[in-house]
Design a protein around this motif. Sequence first.
Motif, PDB file in Angstrom:
ATOM      1  N   VAL A 101       0.840  -1.207   0.000  1.00 24.24           N
ATOM      2  CA  VAL A 101       0.000   0.000   0.000  1.00 24.24           C
ATOM      3  C   VAL A 101       0.873   1.255   0.000  1.00 24.24           C
ATOM      4  O   VAL A 101       2.035   1.222   0.413  1.00 24.24           O
ATOM      5  CB  VAL A 101      -0.901   0.048   1.265  1.00 24.24           C
ATOM      6  N   ASN A 102       0.278   2.347  -0.458  1.00 23.63           N
ATOM      7  CA  ASN A 102       0.932   3.655  -0.347  1.00 23.63           C
ATOM      8  C   ASN A 102       0.408   4.366   0.889  1.00 23.63           C
ATOM      9  O   ASN A 102      -0.800   4.389   1.123  1.00 23.63           O
ATOM     10  CB  ASN A 102       0.622   4.514  -1.581  1.00 23.63           C
ATOM     11  N   ASP A 103       1.305   4.939   1.665  1.00 19.95           N
ATOM     12  CA  ASP A 103       0.926   5.798   2.793  1.00 19.95           C
ATOM     13  C   ASP A 103       1.213   7.223   2.321  1.00 19.95           C
ATOM     14  O   ASP A 103       2.286   7.763   2.561  1.00 19.95           O
ATOM     15  CB  ASP A 103       1.783   5.404   4.018  1.00 19.95           C
ATOM     16  N   TRP A 104       0.254   7.783   1.613  1.00 20.89           N
ATOM     17  CA  TRP A 104       0.470   9.064   0.918  1.00 20.89           C
ATOM     18  C   TRP A 104       0.749  10.212   1.880  1.00 20.89           C
ATOM     19  O   TRP A 104       1.465  11.149   1.563  1.00 20.89           O
ATOM     20  CB  TRP A 104      -0.775   9.437   0.109  1.00 20.89           C
TER      21      TRP A 104
ATOM     22  N   ALA B  78       4.519  -5.379  -0.062  1.00 20.30           N
ATOM     23  CA  ALA B  78       4.409  -6.776   0.378  1.00 20.30           C
ATOM     24  C   ALA B  78       4.206  -7.586  -0.894  1.00 20.30           C
ATOM     25  O   ALA B  78       3.609  -7.086  -1.858  1.00 20.30           O
ATOM     26  CB  ALA B  78       3.230  -6.939   1.324  1.00 20.30           C
ATOM     27  N   PHE B  79       4.729  -8.809  -0.923  1.00 19.26           N
ATOM     28  CA  PHE B  79       4.780  -9.532  -2.189  1.00 19.26           C
ATOM     29  C   PHE B  79       4.100 -10.892  -2.085  1.00 19.26           C
ATOM     30  O   PHE B  79       4.315 -11.626  -1.111  1.00 19.26           O
ATOM     31  CB  PHE B  79       6.246  -9.677  -2.629  1.00 19.26           C
ATOM     32  N   LEU B  80       3.317 -11.181  -3.097  1.00 17.99           N
ATOM     33  CA  LEU B  80       2.561 -12.429  -3.124  1.00 17.99           C
ATOM     34  C   LEU B  80       3.037 -13.247  -4.328  1.00 17.99           C
ATOM     35  O   LEU B  80       3.009 -12.753  -5.466  1.00 17.99           O
ATOM     36  CB  LEU B  80       1.066 -12.092  -3.267  1.00 17.99           C
ATOM     37  N   ILE B  81       3.492 -14.469  -4.044  1.00 17.69           N
ATOM     38  CA  ILE B  81       3.962 -15.337  -5.137  1.00 17.69           C
ATOM     39  C   ILE B  81       2.951 -16.468  -5.307  1.00 17.69           C
ATOM     40  O   ILE B  81       2.659 -17.205  -4.356  1.00 17.69           O
ATOM     41  CB  ILE B  81       5.361 -15.922  -4.822  1.00 17.69           C
ATOM     42  N   ILE B  82       2.417 -16.578  -6.511  1.00 22.83           N
ATOM     43  CA  ILE B  82       1.442 -17.634  -6.795  1.00 22.83           C
ATOM     44  C   ILE B  82       2.199 -18.829  -7.373  1.00 22.83           C
ATOM     45  O   ILE B  82       2.764 -18.756  -8.473  1.00 22.83           O
ATOM     46  CB  ILE B  82       0.368 -17.142  -7.798  1.00 22.83           C
ATOM     47  N   ASP B  83       2.231 -19.905  -6.604  1.00 18.10           N
ATOM     48  CA  ASP B  83       2.891 -21.138  -7.043  1.00 18.10           C
ATOM     49  C   ASP B  83       2.141 -22.282  -6.365  1.00 18.10           C
ATOM     50  O   ASP B  83       1.075 -22.053  -5.771  1.00 18.10           O
ATOM     51  CB  ASP B  83       4.387 -21.100  -6.656  1.00 18.10           C
TER      52      ASP B  83
ATOM     53  N   ASP C 212       6.282 -10.545   3.720  1.00 17.14           N
ATOM     54  CA  ASP C 212       6.058  -9.329   4.517  1.00 17.14           C
ATOM     55  C   ASP C 212       4.603  -8.844   4.446  1.00 17.14           C
ATOM     56  O   ASP C 212       3.840  -9.243   3.574  1.00 17.14           O
ATOM     57  CB  ASP C 212       7.032  -8.199   4.136  1.00 17.14           C
ATOM     58  N   THR C 213       4.269  -7.997   5.422  1.00 16.57           N
ATOM     59  CA  THR C 213       2.926  -7.392   5.415  1.00 16.57           C
ATOM     60  C   THR C 213       3.107  -5.875   5.403  1.00 16.57           C
ATOM     61  O   THR C 213       4.123  -5.387   4.882  1.00 16.57           O
ATOM     62  CB  THR C 213       2.069  -7.873   6.614  1.00 16.57           C
ATOM     63  N   VAL C 214       2.150  -5.149   5.942  1.00 22.64           N
ATOM     64  CA  VAL C 214       2.221  -3.677   5.922  1.00 22.64           C
ATOM     65  C   VAL C 214       1.901  -3.143   7.325  1.00 22.64           C
ATOM     66  O   VAL C 214       1.553  -3.904   8.221  1.00 22.64           O
ATOM     67  CB  VAL C 214       1.226  -3.092   4.882  1.00 22.64           C
ATOM     68  N   LYS C 215       2.012  -1.853   7.475  1.00 22.63           N
ATOM     69  CA  LYS C 215       1.695  -1.199   8.749  1.00 22.63           C
ATOM     70  C   LYS C 215       0.240  -1.531   9.149  1.00 22.63           C
ATOM     71  O   LYS C 215      -0.624  -1.624   8.276  1.00 22.63           O
ATOM     72  CB  LYS C 215       1.844   0.313   8.536  1.00 22.63           C
ATOM     73  N   LYS C 216       0.033  -1.678  10.448  1.00 21.28           N
ATOM     74  CA  LYS C 216      -1.255  -2.134  10.970  1.00 21.28           C
ATOM     75  C   LYS C 216      -2.464  -1.350  10.413  1.00 21.28           C
ATOM     76  O   LYS C 216      -3.481  -1.928  10.041  1.00 21.28           O
ATOM     77  CB  LYS C 216      -1.231  -2.032  12.496  1.00 21.28           C
ATOM     78  N   ASP C 217      -2.297  -0.014  10.328  1.00 20.89           N
ATOM     79  CA  ASP C 217      -3.408   0.835   9.867  1.00 20.89           C
ATOM     80  C   ASP C 217      -3.899   0.456   8.464  1.00 20.89           C
ATOM     81  O   ASP C 217      -4.978   0.857   8.057  1.00 20.89           O
ATOM     82  CB  ASP C 217      -2.975   2.312   9.818  1.00 20.89           C
TER      83      ASP C 217
ATOM     84  N   LEU D  93      -4.422  -4.290   2.647  1.00 20.59           N
ATOM     85  CA  LEU D  93      -3.567  -5.428   2.269  1.00 20.59           C
ATOM     86  C   LEU D  93      -4.431  -6.655   1.954  1.00 20.59           C
ATOM     87  O   LEU D  93      -4.267  -7.300   0.918  1.00 20.59           O
ATOM     88  CB  LEU D  93      -2.577  -5.751   3.399  1.00 20.59           C
ATOM     89  N   ILE D  94      -5.364  -6.937   2.862  1.00 15.79           N
ATOM     90  CA  ILE D  94      -6.238  -8.104   2.677  1.00 15.79           C
ATOM     91  C   ILE D  94      -7.041  -7.938   1.381  1.00 15.79           C
ATOM     92  O   ILE D  94      -7.206  -8.874   0.602  1.00 15.79           O
ATOM     93  CB  ILE D  94      -7.187  -8.283   3.899  1.00 15.79           C
TER      94      ILE D  94
END
Length: 395
Positions: free
Chosen positions: A15-18, A36-41, A48-53, A58-59
Motif C-alpha cells: 500500500v501507499n501511505d500518501w 508486500a509480495f505475493l507469489i502464486i505457485d 512481509d505485510t504492511v503497517k497495521k493501519d 492489504l487483505i
Amino acid sequence: MKPVEIAKEIYDVGVNDWNIRDFHGYSTHMGTSYNAFLIIDEKITLIDTVKKDFADQLIDNISQVVDPKKIDYVISNHTEMDHSGSLARVMHRIGEDKPLFCSKMGEKNLSRHFHKKWNYRPVKSGEELNIGSRTLTFLETRMLHWPDSMFTYLKEDKILFSSDAFGQHYAGHEKFDDVIGDAIMPHARKYFANILLLYAPLILKLVEKVTELGLEFNMICPDHGILWRKDPAKIIGAYVEWSKQENTEKKAVIVYDTMWHSTERMAEAIVSGLSEEGINVRPMKLREWHRSDIMTEVMDAKAVIVGSPTLNNGLFPTVSDFLTYMKGLKPQNKIGTAFGSYGWSGESAKLIHKELEAMKFEMPDQGLRLQYVPDKEGLEQCAELGRKIGKAING
Ligand code: FEO
C-alpha cells in the motif's frame, strides 16, 4: 493502490501511505509505501505485510489476486512494525497454523511483539524453501538494520526481496525505476543517510558476500518505494559509494541555530571564508531544516561546522537534538569545528567541540565563541575560521 504484477504470477500487494510526514523522526515529504509480495505457485507465499493501519487494504489487495485463505506460507523478512503490523490480522485470516518463516531473531522479535504461538519456522542463511516451480533462498542480513533482518532471493526469477535495504520513503504511482528515472535517487540517498549510514561497514561486507555468491538480480524489491528492475546494479553501486564515505567533494555544511541572529551572523561570515577557499558550502538553520534533510547533506560533506548560542549554560535544544541524531548515525571521515555567540557564560562552542571530537571528527581548531553581537573584528575571526576549515578540506 491495486496489486501490481511485477513478474509472472508475482504481485506487489502493498500500500501507499500518501500522507505520512513524520516517520518516527524522519521527514517523509513524499509519504512512503509498505510493499508486500505475493507469489502464486504450488505453495502460495506472502513476503512481509504492511503497517497495521493498512491491514484492510492489504487483505483487499491479496483478495483481488487470490482468496487469502489459500496462502500457504508467510515469510517475515523484517519484524519492524511497518512490515509486521498487519501480521496478526493476516495470520488470523489465512489460518494461525500456517508456517511462518523468519530468522531465529525474527521468531524472538515477533513473539515479543505479538505474543502468539504461531507456527514459526526459523531459517538460516543459505537455507532453501521450495514452493513448487520456484525456490526461495534466505540470506540473513543481521543488523541491516535490525538483528532479525533478512533477504529472500527467488532463484528462478532472480528477484531479491530486500526488506528495508535499497528502499526509499516515496509514495507515487510509479512502481519501477525505469518509470520514475533518476528522480528517485535523492529519496534513496536520504533513506541511506538517515537509516543505514551507521551500518556502512556491514553493507560493504554484505555486497562482498553477495558478489562471492555470484547472485544475479533481474529485480530488487525493497519494502519501501519503487522496485529496481531496469538497473538493479545502479542502487547497489550507489550503496557502495555511500558506504565508503570517502567524501571527495569539497563540501561543508554549517548546522546552526540562533536566538538573536548573532550566531547566524557568525555562520554567514564562516560561509564567506569557506567560499573564498572554493568550498561548496550550505548553511542550514535547525529550525528551518528538518534534521533528516540536514543529515542527507552531511552524509557526503567533508566538513561539518556546528554553531549554537549558549542557553542556560548549555546548548540550544535543536543543536543538542541534532548532535544526538548525527552521533547515532556515526558519519566517518569528517572535519569539524564549533562556534557560537554567548552573553555571560559561553559554554556552547566547547560543548559542541567535545561532541564532535567524540564522533572522531578531525578538529583543526578549538572553535570560536563571541560575546553578544559580533563586531567587524569578530566577523573577520569567523571568516578566518572558514578559511582554515576550507584549507583543511582542500588538503
Ligand atoms: Fe521499514 Fe525497519 O522498517
